[in-house]
Design a protein around this motif. Sequence first.
Motif, PDB file in Angstrom:
ATOM      1  N   VAL A   1     -11.893  -2.503 -12.665  1.00 20.82           N
ATOM      2  CA  VAL A   1     -12.309  -1.098 -12.264  1.00 20.82           C
ATOM      3  C   VAL A   1     -10.929  -0.520 -12.395  1.00 20.82           C
ATOM      4  O   VAL A   1      -9.848  -0.941 -12.358  1.00 20.82           O
ATOM      5  N   GLY A   2     -11.196   0.870 -12.245  1.00 22.89           N
ATOM      6  CA  GLY A   2      -9.943   1.749 -12.081  1.00 22.89           C
ATOM      7  C   GLY A   2      -9.565   2.186 -10.793  1.00 22.89           C
ATOM      8  O   GLY A   2     -10.241   1.861  -9.927  1.00 22.89           O
ATOM      9  N   LEU A   3      -8.823   2.840 -10.601  1.00 23.73           N
ATOM     10  CA  LEU A   3      -8.289   3.574  -9.272  1.00 23.73           C
ATOM     11  C   LEU A   3      -8.866   5.004  -9.140  1.00 23.73           C
ATOM     12  O   LEU A   3      -9.073   5.691 -10.308  1.00 23.73           O
ATOM     13  N   VAL A   4      -9.481   5.385  -8.356  1.00 24.78           N
ATOM     14  CA  VAL A   4     -10.198   6.818  -8.049  1.00 24.78           C
ATOM     15  C   VAL A   4      -9.310   7.495  -6.756  1.00 24.78           C
ATOM     16  O   VAL A   4      -9.135   6.613  -5.827  1.00 24.78           O
ATOM     17  N   MET A   5      -9.195   8.650  -6.899  1.00 29.61           N
ATOM     18  CA  MET A   5      -8.686   9.363  -5.919  1.00 29.61           C
ATOM     19  C   MET A   5      -9.683   9.550  -4.766  1.00 29.61           C
ATOM     20  O   MET A   5     -10.869  10.021  -5.104  1.00 29.61           O
ATOM     21  N   GLU A   6      -9.429   9.181  -3.522  1.00 33.48           N
ATOM     22  CA  GLU A   6     -10.120   9.204  -2.368  1.00 33.48           C
ATOM     23  C   GLU A   6     -10.009  10.575  -1.729  1.00 33.48           C
ATOM     24  O   GLU A   6      -8.946  10.590  -0.837  1.00 33.48           O
ATOM     25  N   PRO A   7     -10.904  11.702  -1.677  1.00 34.22           N
ATOM     26  CA  PRO A   7     -10.453  12.955  -1.090  1.00 34.22           C
ATOM     27  C   PRO A   7     -10.337  12.749   0.417  1.00 34.22           C
ATOM     28  O   PRO A   7      -9.210  13.290   1.124  1.00 34.22           O
TER      29      PRO A   7
ATOM     30  N   LEU B   1       0.991  -1.355  -0.085  1.00 35.38           N
ATOM     31  CA  LEU B   1       0.015   0.186   0.029  1.00 35.38           C
ATOM     32  C   LEU B   1       1.027   1.449  -0.096  1.00 35.38           C
ATOM     33  O   LEU B   1       0.227   2.381  -0.138  1.00 35.38           O
ATOM     34  N   GLY B   2       2.213   1.167   0.077  1.00 30.28           N
ATOM     35  CA  GLY B   2       2.930   2.340   0.060  1.00 30.28           C
ATOM     36  C   GLY B   2       3.223   3.262  -1.288  1.00 30.28           C
ATOM     37  O   GLY B   2       2.485   2.819  -2.172  1.00 30.28           O
ATOM     38  N   PRO B   3       4.025   4.166  -1.158  1.00 31.47           N
ATOM     39  CA  PRO B   3       4.119   4.991  -2.387  1.00 31.47           C
ATOM     40  C   PRO B   3       5.088   4.574  -3.399  1.00 31.47           C
ATOM     41  O   PRO B   3       5.131   5.335  -4.384  1.00 31.47           O
ATOM     42  N   THR B   4       5.508   3.462  -3.219  1.00 30.19           N
ATOM     43  CA  THR B   4       6.795   3.183  -4.383  1.00 30.19           C
ATOM     44  C   THR B   4       6.120   2.498  -5.363  1.00 30.19           C
ATOM     45  O   THR B   4       5.015   1.842  -5.345  1.00 30.19           O
ATOM     46  N   VAL B   5       6.542   2.201  -6.491  1.00 34.72           N
ATOM     47  CA  VAL B   5       6.346   1.585  -7.623  1.00 34.72           C
ATOM     48  C   VAL B   5       6.170   0.072  -7.533  1.00 34.72           C
ATOM     49  O   VAL B   5       5.135  -0.521  -8.114  1.00 34.72           O
ATOM     50  N   ASP B   6       6.722  -0.398  -6.375  1.00 34.17           N
ATOM     51  CA  ASP B   6       6.684  -1.999  -6.161  1.00 34.17           C
ATOM     52  C   ASP B   6       5.064  -2.048  -5.317  1.00 34.17           C
ATOM     53  O   ASP B   6       4.971  -3.290  -5.116  1.00 34.17           O
ATOM     54  N   ASP B   7       4.573  -1.217  -4.876  1.00 34.05           N
ATOM     55  CA  ASP B   7       3.334  -1.256  -4.116  1.00 34.05           C
ATOM     56  C   ASP B   7       2.284  -1.198  -5.097  1.00 34.05           C
ATOM     57  O   ASP B   7       1.827  -0.283  -5.570  1.00 34.05           O
ATOM     58  N   LEU B   8       1.836  -2.540  -5.147  1.00 37.12           N
ATOM     59  CA  LEU B   8       0.647  -2.948  -6.116  1.00 37.12           C
ATOM     60  C   LEU B   8      -0.550  -3.298  -5.896  1.00 37.12           C
ATOM     61  O   LEU B   8      -1.563  -3.612  -6.463  1.00 37.12           O
ATOM     62  N   SER B   9      -0.910  -3.310  -4.556  1.00 35.87           N
ATOM     63  CA  SER B   9      -2.157  -3.955  -4.139  1.00 35.87           C
ATOM     64  C   SER B   9      -3.220  -3.087  -4.485  1.00 35.87           C
ATOM     65  O   SER B   9      -4.307  -3.729  -5.083  1.00 35.87           O
ATOM     66  N   ALA B  10      -3.371  -1.911  -4.443  1.00 35.59           N
ATOM     67  CA  ALA B  10      -4.682  -1.453  -4.990  1.00 35.59           C
ATOM     68  C   ALA B  10      -4.765  -1.530  -6.459  1.00 35.59           C
ATOM     69  O   ALA B  10      -6.026  -1.857  -6.926  1.00 35.59           O
ATOM     70  N   LEU B  11      -3.836  -1.328  -7.315  1.00 38.28           N
ATOM     71  CA  LEU B  11      -3.860  -1.672  -8.674  1.00 38.28           C
ATOM     72  C   LEU B  11      -4.328  -3.115  -8.972  1.00 38.28           C
ATOM     73  O   LEU B  11      -5.181  -3.282  -9.745  1.00 38.28           O
ATOM     74  N   ALA B  12      -3.735  -4.134  -8.318  1.00 38.83           N
ATOM     75  CA  ALA B  12      -4.107  -5.445  -8.574  1.00 38.83           C
ATOM     76  C   ALA B  12      -5.631  -5.679  -8.149  1.00 38.83           C
ATOM     77  O   ALA B  12      -6.392  -6.360  -8.690  1.00 38.83           O
ATOM     78  N   ALA B  13      -6.044  -4.818  -7.042  1.00 33.18           N
ATOM     79  CA  ALA B  13      -7.543  -5.209  -6.517  1.00 33.18           C
ATOM     80  C   ALA B  13      -8.357  -4.602  -7.566  1.00 33.18           C
ATOM     81  O   ALA B  13      -9.592  -5.161  -7.814  1.00 33.18           O
ATOM     82  N   ALA B  14      -8.107  -3.415  -8.099  1.00 32.45           N
ATOM     83  CA  ALA B  14      -8.734  -3.011  -9.046  1.00 32.45           C
ATOM     84  C   ALA B  14      -8.830  -3.903 -10.398  1.00 32.45           C
ATOM     85  O   ALA B  14      -9.976  -3.827 -10.849  1.00 32.45           O
ATOM     86  N   ALA B  15      -7.636  -4.358 -10.697  1.00 29.46           N
ATOM     87  CA  ALA B  15      -7.601  -5.030 -11.916  1.00 29.46           C
ATOM     88  C   ALA B  15      -8.554  -6.164 -11.667  1.00 29.46           C
ATOM     89  O   ALA B  15      -9.351  -6.907 -12.666  1.00 29.46           O
TER      90      ALA B  15
END
Lengths: 419, 419
Positions: free
Chosen positions: A87-93, A69-83
């Motif tokens: 669905v896509g990723l959306v900015m959560e204010p 869940l971190g900020p680096t390019v290796d942190d892929l959990s949100a992207l994988a969950a969306a995939a």
Amino acid sequence: MHAEILATGDEIRTGALVDSNSAWIAQALEEAGVAVARLNGVGDDLERLTGILKEIGGRADVAVVTGGLGPTVDDLSALAAAAANGVGLVMEPEALAAIEEFYRQRNRPMNPSVRKQAFLPAGADMLANPVGTAPGFRLRIGRCAFFFLPGVPFEMKRMLADHVLPQIDRMRGERRETRLIKTFACFGLTESLTGERVGGIEERFPGVKLGLRAKFPEVQVKLYASDPVAAEAVGRLDAASVWARERLGDVLFSEAGESMEAVVGRLLREKKASLAVAESCTGGLLSSLLTDVPGSSDYFLLSTVTYANDAKMRLLGVNAETLGRSGAVHEETAQEMVGGVRRLAGSTYGLSTTGIAGPAGGTSEKPVGTVCIGLATPAGTFGYRFHYTYGRRSMNKQMFAMKAMDILRRELAGVVHSP
Amino acid sequence: MHAEILATGDEIRTGALVDSNSAWIAQALEEAGVAVARLNGVGDDLERLTGILKEIGGRADVAVVTGGLGPTVDDLSALAAAAANGVGLVMEPEALAAIEEFYRQRNRPMNPSVRKQAFLPAGADMLANPVGTAPGFRLRIGRCAFFFLPGVPFEMKRMLADHVLPQIDRMRGERRETRLIKTFACFGLTESLTGERVGGIEERFPGVKLGLRAKFPEVQVKLYASDPVAAEAVGRLDAASVWARERLGDVLFSEAGESMEAVVGRLLREKKASLAVAESCTGGLLSSLLTDVPGSSDYFLLSTVTYANDAKMRLLGVNAETLGRSGAVHEETAQEMVGGVRRLAGSTYGLSTTGIAGPAGGTSEKPVGTVCIGLATPAGTFGYRFHYTYGRRSMNKQMFAMKAMDILRRELAGVVHSP
């Protein structure tokens, strides 16, 4: 309720890091009455991550995911969950505001890359992270409610307690039941002989399950009881505990999760007594264990480690004659050592160890694994001899030290040795 | 080559035990050039075990399974493996002979239940267990070569090295390449600062990969080189090692896999020197580490643990005046302690520790994490002060003990402190 855990990250996959998060989560879920069916681990690989999320989503009712869940390019959990959900990723204010607030409070400059952490899969519910910058989220994939948490242990633990356990409890609704665990920490018998003492407990107390766990050098006896009616579970476990306590007898040293050194410390404190230690073969380990207890300086006065005969004589007043007649490894020597250190310290009690931890130094009469232990009390000094067959130096040291503490525990607690 | 690891057992599934076996195996495979794709864990459940073996058998080329080979009814690995292949269990005479021999050599009575361990799935090849009673086995399920090992860590490690790694190496055949690893054990800087010292090594030596691993309290710098041509890999790693050794400088304490205590022991032995130790805040841990080294009785003469001021004065001759003026935690006190214990023991060198391990006992001037270390050499006594911010008592004790050993190491090796 079928539950699974997924640990992510190349450090887990390659073994650079031992995955203690999964054990923590499994135990927390188990104690909350949710049996974990499977543990999973994969590295930072988008395709594999997406695949395993879909797989678990088709199998489980609930799953906890750590890491990525971190900020680096290796942190892929949100992207994988969306995939996995297409669905896509959306900015959560709310997530972005929490991240900015985190930096503001700490007066730290915010690296633009951390904004990435505010992008969650569409349809996810954010889980606030009060102790770090990466928010977690809850998302349904397939039939399974996934909870995504950070991999940093103290952040994960906080969010598990704050969000995951309460939400799982609500999800269970009608199926909720009270699950209780009682742990008896034992020392002095092998795992199987300890188990024999409480043999038949499951038949005698229906609904109580028995578990044995070797946590070298101690053995834990665990009793589990569960029931939709809380009072039923409590009553059942109490009755079984009374019986188990009686049967375990002298080998039981704690029911409160205390270590042996903590029990000895508590008993010394209750008696307003003090302790001095004379070690040989345990080489400082016995003292180190005793002083691992916070506040042990209140009763632990001093210790000596004397390997050489000369040191035993000069520091502890062991007689040259005794050493010549009986040798360094002997009950008599152990008694003179412990008497000496008690006098030196002016302590109420004393413990001593002298033996052969190995790998070298054994003889046919005194093989590796032989230990003599001395106990000094206000009533006199006593010597004991034991032999263990672990072969490994570190295990022998641990067992010798534990045995010495157990002898003092029995003395302080007034426990009579069982045959 | 797609590799997976499966840890079995209810203690793993319920989180009662942290699964360190899988990390060990993942790292060993990784270092052997086989990337692990997935980690798996399930409990002692025949159906689930059989299912996951079939699943992995359809996915992986090679898999290592731990646990479930013992004599109890919970030990289901052989049964599940047989079920996955639709075969039965057959008694393996060689396995039975090995088990009987194990008991005979130790003069221990053999419980009939251990014979169960000699029953392996039809078609399996036994893997001998020289350090325990449960043999392992190799079996093909689906497209995957499975290696079944015991869950006891030291048995697993031995059998992994004896059987699994060599067999996997043969399996790789043509695809085999020479993979070399060089490990530099470092102490004294954080992981990131240690990494900075060797920053740019991958660009400077193409084909060499850098890995950093925190193994508290040490930091390991690992260099990896692989090539189908052995000499290429060797040359590349050698060149990079020369550069890394130079850059790491004083923080590098071993390239041979030795612990800090083993390095200190070796240096003392080379100098035909002896050591005495006076501990306060480390409570025996420093002595215990030093005496973990087999044969340490040759140079380790004696140690004392003195918590109370009174004990510091009586045993070590620390001045009441010094204690009154500077307190127990002070460089001066550390110097008097170490001078005292060196005189007492008549040793060549001395080490002392006095500090605040916590959680209580800190002040604004001397907060928890403060440690003063004394060093005695034939040239005189020296005092040092450090402060660590780990907060946890056990981590402070470890760090203090390691720091003291490192100070002696630098003295013995003639290493000049870098700024």
